[in-house]
Structures are given as structure tokens and as C-alpha cells.
Design a protein around this motif. Sequence first.
Motif, short mmCIF file in Angstrom:
data_model
loop_
_atom_site.label_atom_id
_atom_site.label_comp_id
_atom_site.label_asym_id
_atom_site.label_seq_id
_atom_site.Cartn_x
_atom_site.Cartn_y
_atom_site.Cartn_z
N UNK A 143 0.84 -1.19 0.00
CA UNK A 143 0.00 0.00 0.00
C UNK A 143 0.88 1.24 0.00
N UNK A 144 0.27 2.34 -0.40
CA UNK A 144 0.88 3.66 -0.28
C UNK A 144 -0.09 4.53 0.52
N UNK A 145 0.44 5.23 1.51
CA UNK A 145 -0.37 6.07 2.39
C UNK A 145 0.15 7.50 2.31
N UNK A 146 -0.74 8.45 2.04
CA UNK A 146 -0.34 9.84 1.89
C UNK A 146 -1.06 10.76 2.86
N UNK A 147 -0.34 11.77 3.35
CA UNK A 147 -0.88 12.82 4.21
C UNK A 147 -0.37 14.15 3.68
N UNK A 148 -1.27 15.13 3.49
CA UNK A 148 -0.86 16.41 2.90
C UNK A 148 -1.52 17.58 3.62
N UNK A 149 -0.74 18.63 3.84
CA UNK A 149 -1.25 19.91 4.32
C UNK A 149 -0.97 20.96 3.25
N UNK A 150 -1.97 21.77 2.94
CA UNK A 150 -1.77 22.95 2.09
C UNK A 150 -1.69 24.15 3.02
N UNK A 151 -0.52 24.75 3.13
CA UNK A 151 -0.29 25.82 4.09
C UNK A 151 -0.48 27.22 3.50
N UNK A 152 -0.53 27.32 2.18
CA UNK A 152 -0.71 28.64 1.59
C UNK A 152 -0.78 28.59 0.08
N UNK A 153 -1.48 29.56 -0.48
CA UNK A 153 -1.52 29.75 -1.93
C UNK A 153 -0.43 30.73 -2.31
N UNK A 154 0.44 30.32 -3.19
CA UNK A 154 1.57 31.15 -3.60
C UNK A 154 1.22 31.83 -4.91
N UNK A 155 0.97 33.14 -4.84
CA UNK A 155 0.52 33.91 -6.02
C UNK A 155 1.70 34.64 -6.63
N UNK A 156 2.09 34.19 -7.79
CA UNK A 156 3.23 34.79 -8.47
C UNK A 156 2.75 35.88 -9.43
N UNK A 157 3.68 36.54 -10.08
CA UNK A 157 3.34 37.57 -11.06
C UNK A 157 2.92 36.97 -12.39
N UNK A 158 3.37 35.75 -12.64
CA UNK A 158 2.99 35.05 -13.87
C UNK A 158 2.11 33.86 -13.49
N UNK A 159 1.21 33.50 -14.37
CA UNK A 159 0.36 32.34 -14.12
C UNK A 159 1.19 31.07 -13.98
N UNK A 160 2.25 30.97 -14.75
CA UNK A 160 3.06 29.76 -14.78
C UNK A 160 3.71 29.45 -13.43
N UNK A 161 4.07 30.49 -12.69
CA UNK A 161 4.84 30.30 -11.46
C UNK A 161 3.98 30.28 -10.20
N UNK A 162 2.67 30.28 -10.34
CA UNK A 162 1.83 30.09 -9.17
C UNK A 162 2.11 28.72 -8.56
#
Length: 213
Positions: free
Chosen positions: A81-100
Motif C-alpha cells: 500500500x501507499x499512504x499519503x498525508x498532505x497539508x496545504x499551508x498557503x496559496x503562492x501567487x506569483x506575477x505570472x500564471x506559470x509560477x503560481x
Amino acid sequence: MSQFPITDKTEITRLPKRGVYDKDVVYSILDEGLFCTLAYARDGQAFQIPTGFCRIGDKLYLHGSVGSFYMRELAEKKPPVSIGVTFIDGLVLARSAFHHSVNYRSVVIFSTPEKVDDADELYKALEVFTNKMQPGRWDDVRKPNSGEWKATMLLSFKIDEASAKVRTGGPKDDEEDYALDIWAGVVPLEIQRKPPIADDVLKAGVALPDYLK
């Protein structure tokens, strides 16, 4: 500093500088997480199950009904099995869409299930799980009766192969984009406990326990 060995499954190859193999970091993410996603394959079909969990030492524990098909299958067949745990701590808003991007902390474990039959280990795991969901709760509630214990299955997963991946900080833009008149930065996100809401049929006179205040 104790680290997990880097294996062909746990090695972070995409942006390897974000890879973390330190056990303290991996365990801290696991201990903060309230749920995980367990994935395995059956007859060539991938399955994933979101569920609560707890950690005691170098083992991760999941519990469920003895009537649960996937619990019985994991206990009997012991597939990898594979077990995953994830936290999203923030949205990183860049100046370009590509680097968000996002700031995150994640752990992936590779293991095999083992059915727990020892009564003391079962009791301890459910105590730890209950107090992880709400610290102080186990000492305040009715403990499972014999029928409820018999209806509960506990699986353990040895944490031998694991790695974390972590991103922190602000956006990373192309050098020429820093002069643009576009706001950039981080929108922090967090899981927050709100004030408790009493059951509609709560017995009159039952006060809110101190551990919920």
C-alpha cells in the motif's frame, strides 16, 4: 538526526531540494494530520480510501469495521500500500500564471498491512486515535463494550519507507517579471477548530468540558 533510507520508491526526483527524509519531520506531519489516503491495487484496479489514522512509534494505525470489505482484504491479502498525508499551508501567487504554486507539507509511506490481534495494542491505538481527534476525549467517554471491540478491526503499517516533501516561502518569478505592477505573495491557509456546537438532544445540565473550551 535519524533519517529514513532513500529508496527507489521514496526518493524525491522532481525538485529534490524539497525532499525531506528526517524522521522527526515525517512524524510531525503524520501526528498533525487528522486523515490520510490509503491506496492499493486490486485485480489491476487502483483504489484509494480516505480515513482517520494515528501513529505510535514507528507504526501507523487504521481502524474500521470487521465488516468492511477493504479492511478484510488488506488483513487477508496484505497487499503493498501507499499512504499519503498532505497539508496545504498557503496559496503562492506569483506575477505570472506559470509560477503560481502552493506551500505544502506532505508525507508518503510505502508499507504492508498487519492485522492487530493483541488486545492491549488495540486498546492503546484506539485511545491514541481518539485523543488525536480531540485531546482529552478518551478519559471522558464510555469505553467500547465487548461487542464493540469485536466489531472493530485494527491494522498496523510499519513505517520503514517514507519521505516528506515540503515547500515554504514566497513566489519565484522570472527576473524580468519582478518589475511588473502585479501583486504577488502568499495567502496563508490553516485548519482551525471552531467553537463546539452541542448535540440537539444533549442531556440538560451537561456542561462543556474544559478540554473543549
